[in-house]
Write a protein that holds these residues in place. Structure first.
Motif, PDB file in Angstrom:
ATOM      1  N   GLU A 340     -12.352 -99.063 -61.188  1.00  0.00           N
ATOM      2  CA  GLU A 340     -13.161-100.042 -60.452  1.00  0.00           C
ATOM      3  C   GLU A 340     -14.517-100.227 -61.112  1.00  0.00           C
ATOM      4  O   GLU A 340     -15.029-101.349 -61.219  1.00  0.00           O
ATOM      5  CB  GLU A 340     -13.323 -99.583 -59.002  1.00  0.00           C
ATOM      6  CG  GLU A 340     -14.083-100.547 -58.107  1.00  0.00           C
ATOM      7  CD  GLU A 340     -13.352-101.843 -57.828  1.00  0.00           C
ATOM      8  OE1 GLU A 340     -13.997-102.781 -57.307  1.00  0.00           O
ATOM      9  OE2 GLU A 340     -12.148-101.952 -58.132  1.00  0.00           O
ATOM     10  N   ALA A 341     -15.109 -99.121 -61.571  1.00  0.00           N
ATOM     11  CA  ALA A 341     -16.403 -99.203 -62.254  1.00  0.00           C
ATOM     12  C   ALA A 341     -16.289-100.013 -63.538  1.00  0.00           C
ATOM     13  O   ALA A 341     -17.160-100.857 -63.848  1.00  0.00           O
ATOM     14  CB  ALA A 341     -16.928 -97.799 -62.550  1.00  0.00           C
ATOM     15  N   LEU A 342     -15.222 -99.800 -64.293  1.00  0.00           N
ATOM     16  CA  LEU A 342     -15.013-100.563 -65.529  1.00  0.00           C
ATOM     17  C   LEU A 342     -14.805-102.040 -65.225  1.00  0.00           C
ATOM     18  O   LEU A 342     -15.361-102.920 -65.914  1.00  0.00           O
ATOM     19  CB  LEU A 342     -13.798-100.015 -66.282  1.00  0.00           C
ATOM     20  CG  LEU A 342     -13.977 -98.671 -66.961  1.00  0.00           C
ATOM     21  CD1 LEU A 342     -12.640 -98.101 -67.420  1.00  0.00           C
ATOM     22  CD2 LEU A 342     -14.925 -98.793 -68.161  1.00  0.00           C
ATOM     23  N   TRP A 343     -14.021-102.352 -64.192  1.00  0.00           N
ATOM     24  CA  TRP A 343     -13.774-103.740 -63.810  1.00  0.00           C
ATOM     25  C   TRP A 343     -15.064-104.445 -63.431  1.00  0.00           C
ATOM     26  O   TRP A 343     -15.260-105.633 -63.735  1.00  0.00           O
ATOM     27  CB  TRP A 343     -12.793-103.775 -62.641  1.00  0.00           C
ATOM     28  CG  TRP A 343     -12.444-105.158 -62.199  1.00  0.00           C
ATOM     29  CD1 TRP A 343     -11.505-106.000 -62.733  1.00  0.00           C
ATOM     30  CD2 TRP A 343     -13.038-105.877 -61.116  1.00  0.00           C
ATOM     31  NE1 TRP A 343     -11.488-107.193 -62.050  1.00  0.00           N
ATOM     32  CE2 TRP A 343     -12.419-107.154 -61.059  1.00  0.00           C
ATOM     33  CE3 TRP A 343     -14.051-105.583 -60.185  1.00  0.00           C
ATOM     34  CZ2 TRP A 343     -12.766-108.113 -60.108  1.00  0.00           C
ATOM     35  CZ3 TRP A 343     -14.396-106.524 -59.242  1.00  0.00           C
ATOM     36  CH2 TRP A 343     -13.752-107.778 -59.212  1.00  0.00           C
ATOM     37  N   ARG A 344     -15.989-103.693 -62.820  1.00  0.00           N
ATOM     38  CA  ARG A 344     -17.260-104.288 -62.378  1.00  0.00           C
ATOM     39  C   ARG A 344     -18.310-104.290 -63.496  1.00  0.00           C
ATOM     40  O   ARG A 344     -19.406-104.806 -63.297  1.00  0.00           O
ATOM     41  CB  ARG A 344     -17.806-103.501 -61.186  1.00  0.00           C
ATOM     42  CG  ARG A 344     -16.879-103.500 -59.991  1.00  0.00           C
ATOM     43  CD  ARG A 344     -17.358-102.526 -58.907  1.00  0.00           C
ATOM     44  NE  ARG A 344     -17.892-103.256 -57.766  1.00  0.00           N
ATOM     45  CZ  ARG A 344     -19.156-103.405 -57.479  1.00  0.00           C
ATOM     46  NH1 ARG A 344     -20.075-102.847 -58.275  1.00  0.00           N
ATOM     47  NH2 ARG A 344     -19.556-104.082 -56.428  1.00  0.00           N
ATOM     48  N   GLY A 345     -17.989-103.686 -64.633  1.00  0.00           N
ATOM     49  CA  GLY A 345     -18.933-103.673 -65.733  1.00  0.00           C
ATOM     50  C   GLY A 345     -20.044-102.649 -65.576  1.00  0.00           C
ATOM     51  O   GLY A 345     -21.137-102.811 -66.142  1.00  0.00           O
ATOM     52  N   GLU A 346     -19.753-101.573 -64.826  1.00  0.00           N
ATOM     53  CA  GLU A 346     -20.761-100.531 -64.648  1.00  0.00           C
ATOM     54  C   GLU A 346     -20.962 -99.774 -65.946  1.00  0.00           C
ATOM     55  O   GLU A 346     -20.059 -99.675 -66.780  1.00  0.00           O
ATOM     56  CB  GLU A 346     -20.315 -99.552 -63.554  1.00  0.00           C
ATOM     57  CG  GLU A 346     -20.155-100.176 -62.179  1.00  0.00           C
ATOM     58  CD  GLU A 346     -21.488-100.556 -61.554  1.00  0.00           C
ATOM     59  OE1 GLU A 346     -22.481 -99.840 -61.768  1.00  0.00           O
ATOM     60  OE2 GLU A 346     -21.531-101.571 -60.828  1.00  0.00           O
ATOM     61  N   SER A 347     -22.165 -99.212 -66.104  1.00  0.00           N
ATOM     62  CA  SER A 347     -22.439 -98.373 -67.265  1.00  0.00           C
ATOM     63  C   SER A 347     -22.095 -96.943 -66.936  1.00  0.00           C
ATOM     64  O   SER A 347     -21.774 -96.604 -65.792  1.00  0.00           O
ATOM     65  CB  SER A 347     -23.915 -98.486 -67.679  1.00  0.00           C
ATOM     66  OG  SER A 347     -24.747 -97.990 -66.644  1.00  0.00           O
ATOM     67  N   SER A 348     -22.167 -96.067 -67.908  1.00  0.00           N
ATOM     68  CA  SER A 348     -21.732 -94.677 -67.708  1.00  0.00           C
ATOM     69  C   SER A 348     -22.729 -93.877 -66.879  1.00  0.00           C
ATOM     70  O   SER A 348     -22.398 -92.825 -66.344  1.00  0.00           O
ATOM     71  CB  SER A 348     -21.552 -93.985 -69.066  1.00  0.00           C
ATOM     72  OG  SER A 348     -22.813 -93.838 -69.701  1.00  0.00           O
TER      73      SER A 348
END
Length: 350
Positions: A340-348
């Protein structure tokens, strides 16, 4: 290390041969690998990596014989990937099996006097007239996905009914969060533990289910109001380090990573689906949890801080004695959050 690398490490560890290890053995049919493969499907839907769907298709095909055994609620979980496997592969066997199991849920699965699915397990033990939060993720998610696949309004209505029943019967009216279980015979919540992973099963499961059934049925305002009260209550119980204690209202109990991941995933998934308003407190809570959870992922992809299998315990204190060790459901819930974080473009956030 990037979120993508963490996710790759987590899923690569899940497909390793851990035969005989209860928590990590992918070569069996039960809720533990079931949550794992649900998480892998979520990751595939984010990345489109053909290796993941290839692994899942081979896994389901190899384990089809196990699906011929008697059905129980907890072991419905792996079937939740069958609708997607049919849509990707065109193998009608996946569709037929999903239809068979959904029919069992509708017509034969044991129910409590309130008509909630009674929580049944593969182990030789009965929980007569008991409602557990786990059931929403383990069985109702599958029913919703099959309702969508078959465009079956009756199945969608049942999924909606089961969510509402569980949110109602398990609710702690004081805090808005959920108790682990409800005993219909004694009309009580047994040990009355506000167990974090129980709340996570519903926090994550409801937006996943609503995505499937909303095109088929009207989502009631009561269901949404109860779910929003739950999520508001969960945000209030988040600890300073970004995680949740293994029992929500016990700050001195150990922090539990799988439940924390499920709650954070649910917050983001519900906001993205329009079931929660896009308020900053939800975003902040999810990001804080993600940052904390990353520190529990080893370089080998093993997720630490995951409590073992947990029935409704005899006391609140007993939950704090449950040992922690790596499990496929811990890997799966963390992988869902990373996806979900990757889909939303979150950083590490590292």
């Amino acid at each position: 290390m990037s979120l993508k690398q963490h996710a790759e490490n987590v899923w690569n560890e899940m497909k390793r041969d851990y035969a005989g290890n209860w928590g990590m053995d992918i070569h069996k049919w039960d809720w533990v690998p079931g949550v794992g493969v649900i998480g892998l499907l979520d990751y595939y839907e984010t990345t489109g990596d053909p290796a993941i769907i290839g692994f899942l298709t081979a896994w389901a095909t190899r384990n089809k014989r196990a699906t011929e055994a008697g059905l129980v609620i907890n072991a419905i979980a792996p079937f939740a990937i069958f609708p997607a496997l049919y849509q990707v592969s065109g193998d009608n066997g996946f569709k037929e099996e999903a239809a068979r199991v959904a029919k069992w849920l509708m017509e034969e699965a044991p129910r409590t006097r309130e008509q909630a699915f009674e929580h049944t397990v593969t182990e030789n033990v009965e929980f007569s007239e008991q409602v557990w939060a786990d059931t929403v993720f383990m069985a109702v998610l599958f029913l919703a996905r099959t309702a969508s696949l078959l465009e079956n309004e009756a199945y969608a209505q049942e999924a909606h009914k089961q969510m509402l029943l569980h949110l109602t019967l398990l609710e702690d009216r004081e805090s808005g969060v959920l108790f682990h279980g409800w005993n219909c015979s004694t009309a009580d919540h047994m040990s009355a533990a506000r167990w974090t992973r129980a709340n996570a099963w519903i926090a994550a499961g409801v937006p996943m289910i609503l995505k499937e059934i909303a095109p088929l049925v009207q989502v009631s305002e009561e269901l949404l109001a109860r779910y929003r009260r739950l999520m508001d209550g969960l945000v209030r119980f988040q600890r300073e380090d970004g995680l949740w204690s293994t029992v929500l209202d016990q700050p001195d109990f150990y922090r539990e990573v799988s439940g924390s991941a499920g709650i954070a995933y649910g917050l983001w998934k519900a906001v993205d689906g329009g079931w929660l308003l896009p308020e900053q407190r939800y975003e902040t809570a999810a990001r804080r949890a993600l940052k904390a959870i990353i520190s529990y992922i080893g370089e080998d992809g093993i997720v630490a801080g995951v409590s073992g299998g947990t029935p409704v315990m005899e006391s609140v204190e007993a939950y704090n004695a449950i040992p922690t060790y790596p499990t496929l459901y811990g890997q799966g819930l963390v992988l869902m959050l990373l996806s979900e974080a990757l889909w939303r473009g979150e950083s590490s956030h590292e």
